[in-house]
Design a protein around this motif. Sequence first.
Motif, PDB file in Angstrom:
ATOM      1  N   UNK A 114       0.825  -1.201   0.000  1.00 17.11           N
ATOM      2  CA  UNK A 114       0.000   0.000   0.000  1.00 17.11           C
ATOM      3  C   UNK A 114       0.863   1.257   0.000  1.00 17.11           C
ATOM      4  N   UNK A 115       1.890   1.294   0.829  1.00 15.84           N
ATOM      5  CA  UNK A 115       2.777   2.463   0.868  1.00 15.84           C
ATOM      6  C   UNK A 115       3.472   2.657  -0.479  1.00 15.84           C
ATOM      7  N   UNK A 116       3.827   1.552  -1.138  1.00  8.98           N
ATOM      8  CA  UNK A 116       4.463   1.639  -2.447  1.00  8.98           C
ATOM      9  C   UNK A 116       3.519   2.250  -3.466  1.00  8.98           C
ATOM     10  N   UNK A 117       2.220   1.983  -3.309  1.00 10.30           N
ATOM     11  CA  UNK A 117       1.234   2.528  -4.227  1.00 10.30           C
ATOM     12  C   UNK A 117       0.669   3.874  -3.807  1.00 10.30           C
ATOM     13  N   UNK A 118       1.182   4.438  -2.703  1.00 13.28           N
ATOM     14  CA  UNK A 118       0.662   5.717  -2.201  1.00 13.28           C
ATOM     15  C   UNK A 118       1.748   6.785  -2.045  1.00 13.28           C
ATOM     16  N   UNK A 119       2.996   6.428  -2.365  1.00 18.00           N
ATOM     17  CA  UNK A 119       4.102   7.365  -2.175  1.00 18.00           C
ATOM     18  C   UNK A 119       5.047   7.312  -3.369  1.00 18.00           C
TER      19      UNK A 119
ATOM     20  N   UNK B 152     -13.893   0.331  -3.568  1.00 13.05           N
ATOM     21  CA  UNK B 152     -13.262   0.580  -2.265  1.00 13.05           C
ATOM     22  C   UNK B 152     -12.312  -0.562  -1.903  1.00 13.05           C
ATOM     23  N   UNK B 153     -12.734  -1.795  -2.136  1.00 10.45           N
ATOM     24  CA  UNK B 153     -11.835  -2.930  -1.891  1.00 10.45           C
ATOM     25  C   UNK B 153     -10.557  -2.788  -2.713  1.00 10.45           C
ATOM     26  N   UNK B 154     -10.702  -2.437  -3.984  1.00  2.28           N
ATOM     27  CA  UNK B 154      -9.523  -2.308  -4.842  1.00  2.28           C
ATOM     28  C   UNK B 154      -8.582  -1.224  -4.331  1.00  2.28           C
ATOM     29  N   UNK B 155      -9.148  -0.127  -3.851  1.00  2.00           N
ATOM     30  CA  UNK B 155      -8.315   0.986  -3.406  1.00  2.00           C
ATOM     31  C   UNK B 155      -7.604   0.686  -2.098  1.00  2.00           C
ATOM     32  N   UNK B 156      -8.021  -0.385  -1.422  1.00  2.48           N
ATOM     33  CA  UNK B 156      -7.407  -0.766  -0.150  1.00  2.48           C
ATOM     34  C   UNK B 156      -6.549  -2.023  -0.261  1.00  2.48           C
ATOM     35  N   UNK B 157      -6.280  -2.488  -1.460  1.00  3.88           N
ATOM     36  CA  UNK B 157      -5.564  -3.765  -1.578  1.00  3.88           C
ATOM     37  C   UNK B 157      -4.442  -3.679  -2.600  1.00  3.88           C
TER      38      UNK B 157
ATOM     39  N   UNK C 273      -9.817  -7.784  -8.454  1.00  3.21           N
ATOM     40  CA  UNK C 273      -9.851  -8.599  -7.246  1.00  3.21           C
ATOM     41  C   UNK C 273      -9.769 -10.089  -7.549  1.00  3.21           C
ATOM     42  N   UNK C 274     -10.022 -10.469  -8.779  1.00  5.96           N
ATOM     43  CA  UNK C 274      -9.912 -11.862  -9.183  1.00  5.96           C
ATOM     44  C   UNK C 274      -8.598 -12.173  -9.882  1.00  5.96           C
ATOM     45  N   UNK C 275      -7.626 -11.256  -9.781  1.00  6.90           N
ATOM     46  CA  UNK C 275      -6.347 -11.460 -10.465  1.00  6.90           C
ATOM     47  C   UNK C 275      -5.207 -11.483  -9.456  1.00  6.90           C
ATOM     48  N   UNK C 276      -4.175 -12.239  -9.784  1.00  4.19           N
ATOM     49  CA  UNK C 276      -2.995 -12.294  -8.928  1.00  4.19           C
ATOM     50  C   UNK C 276      -2.148 -11.052  -9.147  1.00  4.19           C
ATOM     51  N   UNK C 277      -1.195 -10.833  -8.247  1.00  2.00           N
ATOM     52  CA  UNK C 277      -0.306  -9.688  -8.392  1.00  2.00           C
ATOM     53  C   UNK C 277       0.479  -9.776  -9.691  1.00  2.00           C
TER      54      UNK C 277
END
Length: 482
Positions: free
Chosen positions: A142-147, A255-260, A317-321
Amino acid sequence: MSGEKFDMNKVLAVLAQPGKKVEPLQNTKQETELVKFIRKDNTVGVRKIRLYIPENASEPMPLIYVPHYEMQEDALELRDYLAQGWAVASPTEMPADYNSILTDDDLTFNNAALFQLRCRPDFDPERIMIIGGSAGGYTTLMLTGQNLGLCASIANSPVANIYFNFYHYFQYVQALNLEKLKELQAKQQDKAVDADPGKTETSGSGDRDPEAVRREKALEFLTRLKELPVPFAAALGPEFVANTANFPDLNDYARWEDHTGVGVAARFSSPLLVTHHTSDVLVPVDQITRRFTYPEPGASLPADFNPRLPENYPGVLGRSLEEVLPVEKTEVTCIHVPEKDKEQDLPFNPDKQFNLDIFDDGPVEGYGTHSSRMDMCRRFDVPYLKAMLEKGARVHTDLTPDMLSFLLDQYNGRTQALPAHTGVDDTVYGSLRVYQRKVLMELSMWLSWHSEDELMEVFRKSPRRDEQLSVLQEVLVCVNSR
């Protein structure tokens, strides 16, 4: 791994052993710093971070931030980092509910701590790295995607998909445990159990070592759980399932996507190394990559036990990283864990922005945690970190349209996972004013490495460019006036 059912008593015996004692830290200063942040209820919270700073390191020095969990003084990794002349910081004096607020107040706090550390003149802003594991691995993603402007991140066994892991998988596992628990209770009721009047329970711990008492109580608890299909999930799961309270509308998939992690992966603009194990029963490897999940669970689990990430979840949400990262920038490496494991450096391709290291240690086993192997040796991450530090964020930062769009939303107070507050305290992280300072700081740093024309080229690739053009223009005016 053997096909025989694992003996949980052996696991408990290993856990009962005292940790290896290490020598006190030498030539290291310790500091405690207060971090203020605005909670979701509009109140100001204060938490502490502890810093370990090499006394002889030249300033500004590289910094490693370990989010969510505390890196304590006896951690061998801490000594690895300090020996390189890198400072290390992590939260300390954790609140009792810190796992239950992972996706809201804890996420805001860790962002606040990172921002505060990045503003210190004794740390090199181009050489800030994040390393976290498990729930801390979630926070790392999350930090990597927010900074913007981080040098690199390492996420070990991260929860990359909380919609799957907390809302579905943990509750599926808890249902299995509950079914078994009811069966065990029924058997107990059918037996005549005679109480031993001569046996009394000691109420006090006297002069015993508090850590020994804590370990003993934890082991007693785990011993009671050992007959369950997934005992460690029974102990840990309820804390994390509580995070679903942060999603009042469970069908609000945006919202789930934005938190994961998988939901914010398109924002990743700095290098990322992920490590995971195929036998992980707490955080199934499917959410990192689907390539190496065993078709059948191990012998300790029911034959129909299913740790797979469903493909019919909405959106990403149905996909892997792996599936949401750009193929040309991603290296996936599978490392077979031999019968007798040995220490090794984490493998990585320095020419790839994203490295996913998957350790094949067998199928999922119920008695495990992030690995079913109690003999897993250390994997050294210092070579990767040194390679990233050699060039720093200036070279490694690859601003994506999604990250730029997120920063403009943050400047405008429109981010879901990090809500902007007004009228509380404009000097505290979580306020719109501080978010605007943060965005200006990060984009100013990026523009010191690149041109405004390059920024506009990134912006033109955003599907929201018409909507956000006026915000970008305001931001550029502020950046140019700094």
